[in-house]
Design an enzyme around this catalytic site. Sequence first.
Site, short mmCIF file in Angstrom:
data_model
loop_
_atom_site.label_atom_id
_atom_site.label_comp_id
_atom_site.label_asym_id
_atom_site.label_seq_id
_atom_site.Cartn_x
_atom_site.Cartn_y
_atom_site.Cartn_z
N GLY A 224 -11.58 20.84 87.87
CA GLY A 224 -12.89 21.18 87.31
C GLY A 224 -12.84 22.43 86.45
O GLY A 224 -13.48 22.48 85.38
N ASP A 225 -12.10 23.43 86.89
CA ASP A 225 -11.97 24.67 86.11
C ASP A 225 -11.26 24.39 84.79
O ASP A 225 -11.64 24.93 83.73
CB ASP A 225 -11.18 25.72 86.90
CG ASP A 225 -11.91 26.13 88.16
OD1 ASP A 225 -13.13 26.31 88.11
OD2 ASP A 225 -11.25 26.27 89.21
N ALA A 226 -10.22 23.56 84.84
CA ALA A 226 -9.49 23.22 83.62
C ALA A 226 -10.39 22.44 82.67
O ALA A 226 -10.33 22.64 81.44
CB ALA A 226 -8.25 22.39 83.96
N GLY A 229 -12.53 24.88 80.90
CA GLY A 229 -11.71 25.64 79.96
C GLY A 229 -11.43 24.85 78.69
O GLY A 229 -11.52 25.38 77.57
#
Length: 271
Positions: A224-226, A229
Amino acid sequence: WYQRRVHGKQWYQRRVHGKQWYQRRVHGKQWYQRRVHGKQWYQRRVHGKQWYQRRVHGRSLVANLSAANDYKQAHIQTEDAQMMVKSSRVVYSAGFFLTVSPDTLIEVAQSCVERNAIFAVNLSAEFIVEFFKDKLASVVEYADFVFGNETEAAKYAAVNKLENGEAATVAQAIAALPSKRKRPRTVVITQGSGETVVAQGGKVHKFAVPALDADAIVDTNGAGDAFVGGFLSQLLLGKKLKVCVDGAHYAAQVIIRTSGTKLEGQPSFSE
């Protein structure tokens, strides 16, 4: 509340609203477990430090919150921090920060409004949506972009009594919330290998996720963070919505095919 004492060890269980909490105290150390919808959460507190573990579908994450759990608004008011805030074109925060210093998040969000910079936030977890509902709503007012996944969206629908928990319904509801911005809010909901749903300008867009062989998936932590980003990287380059989503899908799939955070080579993403 229940307590069980076995061999000098203490166990506690609390059941509230269909949710179960457990605590184990051994040698002065405390362990906590929360089980909700088949998912397990653990917390260990030792020497004033907190450790959390979440295990879902065979994967686990252990984090030591350390300094992040003691963040104060005064930190963002230092000269160096203010220089970074006032020069940022895009500011992004996970929803977890609402549990520590929501006033800091509001201050930064207000700065984005004043400078016409982009402010983005993530729902981050079901418990943020449920137990920090009001704080989340106050921050979303400033947000140009809101990210979340299908389980967070379903929880948002339940907490806010929406007609259903479908990603499109939730995305539109969040996009239509009161805003302190002049531009329309964009809401992005991921659904694993299912379509990514985006509500923007009163319309709902759906983007297919590129097929990926299950055998290629190594570690889904950080997907999810990627995704965020990758999305924001293309947004900073002035790309259109589809390219931003394509960049998000690319970055997420790189991460889930990689063990841990060790990345090698150069990105191969192209429009």
